[in-house]
Write an enzyme that holds these catalytic residues in place. Structure first.
Site, PDB file in Angstrom:
ATOM      1  N   GLY A  46      40.737  40.357  34.631  1.00 29.57           N
ATOM      2  CA  GLY A  46      39.569  41.026  34.660  1.00 29.57           C
ATOM      3  C   GLY A  46      38.525  40.081  34.199  1.00 29.57           C
ATOM      4  N   GLN A  51      30.676  37.818  30.004  1.00 33.82           N
ATOM      5  CA  GLN A  51      31.564  36.837  29.391  1.00 33.82           C
ATOM      6  C   GLN A  51      31.239  35.463  29.760  1.00 33.82           C
ATOM      7  OE1 GLN A  51      34.889  39.481  30.491  1.00 33.82           O
ATOM      8  NE2 GLN A  51      35.853  38.781  28.525  1.00 33.82           N
ATOM      9  N   CYS A 109      41.735  40.411  25.455  1.00 37.76           N
ATOM     10  CA  CYS A 109      40.607  40.122  25.917  1.00 37.76           C
ATOM     11  C   CYS A 109      40.217  38.395  25.944  1.00 37.76           C
ATOM     12  CB  CYS A 109      39.084  40.821  25.322  1.00 37.76           C
ATOM     13  SG  CYS A 109      37.661  40.288  26.019  1.00 37.76           S
ATOM     14  N   LEU A 110      39.791  37.967  27.184  1.00 41.73           N
ATOM     15  CA  LEU A 110      39.628  36.588  27.324  1.00 41.73           C
ATOM     16  C   LEU A 110      38.517  36.163  26.011  1.00 41.73           C
ATOM     17  CD1 LEU A 110      39.711  36.000  31.062  1.00 41.73           C
ATOM     18  CD2 LEU A 110      41.484  35.415  29.376  1.00 41.73           C
ATOM     19  N   HIS A 151      37.816  48.709  30.631  1.00 44.58           N
ATOM     20  CA  HIS A 151      37.510  47.475  29.768  1.00 44.58           C
ATOM     21  C   HIS A 151      36.535  46.590  30.168  1.00 44.58           C
ATOM     22  CE1 HIS A 151      39.402  43.993  27.217  1.00 44.58           C
ATOM     23  NE2 HIS A 151      38.477  43.557  27.974  1.00 44.58           N
ATOM     24  N   GLU A 152      36.341  46.348  31.356  1.00 43.65           N
ATOM     25  CA  GLU A 152      35.470  45.414  32.016  1.00 43.65           C
ATOM     26  C   GLU A 152      33.941  45.988  31.947  1.00 43.65           C
ATOM     27  OE1 GLU A 152      36.173  42.438  32.155  1.00 43.65           O
ATOM     28  OE2 GLU A 152      38.394  42.887  32.054  1.00 43.65           O
ATOM     29  N   HIS A 155      32.239  45.648  28.814  1.00 43.45           N
ATOM     30  CA  HIS A 155      31.493  44.486  28.449  1.00 43.45           C
ATOM     31  C   HIS A 155      30.208  44.576  28.881  1.00 43.45           C
ATOM     32  CE1 HIS A 155      34.502  41.924  27.042  1.00 43.45           C
ATOM     33  NE2 HIS A 155      35.314  42.009  27.993  1.00 43.45           N
TER      34      HIS A 155
END
Ligand code: NI
Length: 200
Positions: A46, A51, A109-110, A151-152, A155
């Site tokens: 995701g 991000q 997380c990226l 999670h997304e 952000h």
């Protein structure tokens, strides 16, 4: 299409509240394509627009198994509800309208590479969103897809998974990163071990 740079904590742009998408034009479609390409390149499941430094309410997701084994970390098989959702999934101006039950998962997380911690989320959610043409749709799902969506969406509010940890655990991770940056070798090791845990 082009790969976008993924911002990492403590970049202040990751802490902004993103703005609703109001124009569904070619620029938006290009951003969606770039984000999907960037997500696959980073082996993530995701990616949210902030991000990559775009402070708009847009998320891309693909939680499908990535190899022939059909296995995914922890959530080995897709649930019946997950299977019904076409992926890659593009969510524009998404909103959770209903959340049921509780589940936990070791999230990563990226934007916080190399760190994995257990976070509690709704087990099953109903979400409303718009597609790339502005058309509204509703999704009811559970499993890894529901966790990833939550999670997304965080952000878009400037929230990271490390904000969901106990105060002391969260502070320890944040201080460590601010002081020493990201341990590159450790990150590679973790990614090799659990590629599916990257964002989420
Ligand atoms: Ni993330």
């Amino acid at each position: 299409m082009s790969l976008r740079e993924i911002l990492k904590f403590p970049d202040p742009r990751l802490r902004e509240v993103s703005k609703p998408v109001t124009t569904f034009d070619d620029g938006l479609k290009t951003l969606v394509k770039d984000m999907i390409e960037t997500m696959y390149d980073a082996k993530g499941i995701g990616l949210a627009a902030p991000q990559v430094g775009e402070l708009v309410r847009l998320v891309v997701i693909d939680t499908r198994p990535k190899d022939e084994s059909g296995r995914r970390y922890k959530y080995d098989e897709m649930t019946e509800l997950e299977r019904q959702v076409p992926q890659p999934l593009v969510l524009i101006n998404p909103q959770i309208v209903k959340g049921e039950g509780k589940t936990t998962f070791d999230e990563g997380c990226l934007s916080v590479p190399g760190y994995y911690e257990t976070v509690q989320r709704f087990d099953k959610i109903v979400m409303k969103a718009q597609d790339v043409n502005g058309k509204e749709f509703t999704i009811e799902t559970d499993g890894l897809l529901a966790i990833c969506m939550q999670h997304e969406l965080d952000h878009l509010e400037g929230t990271l998974f490390i904000d969901h940890l106990s105060f002391l655990k969260g502070k320890r991770i944040k201080d460590q990163i601010k002081k020493h940056g990201y341990p590159v070798k450790e990150t590679e090791k973790e990614e090799a071990k659990d590629p599916e845990t990257c964002d989420v």
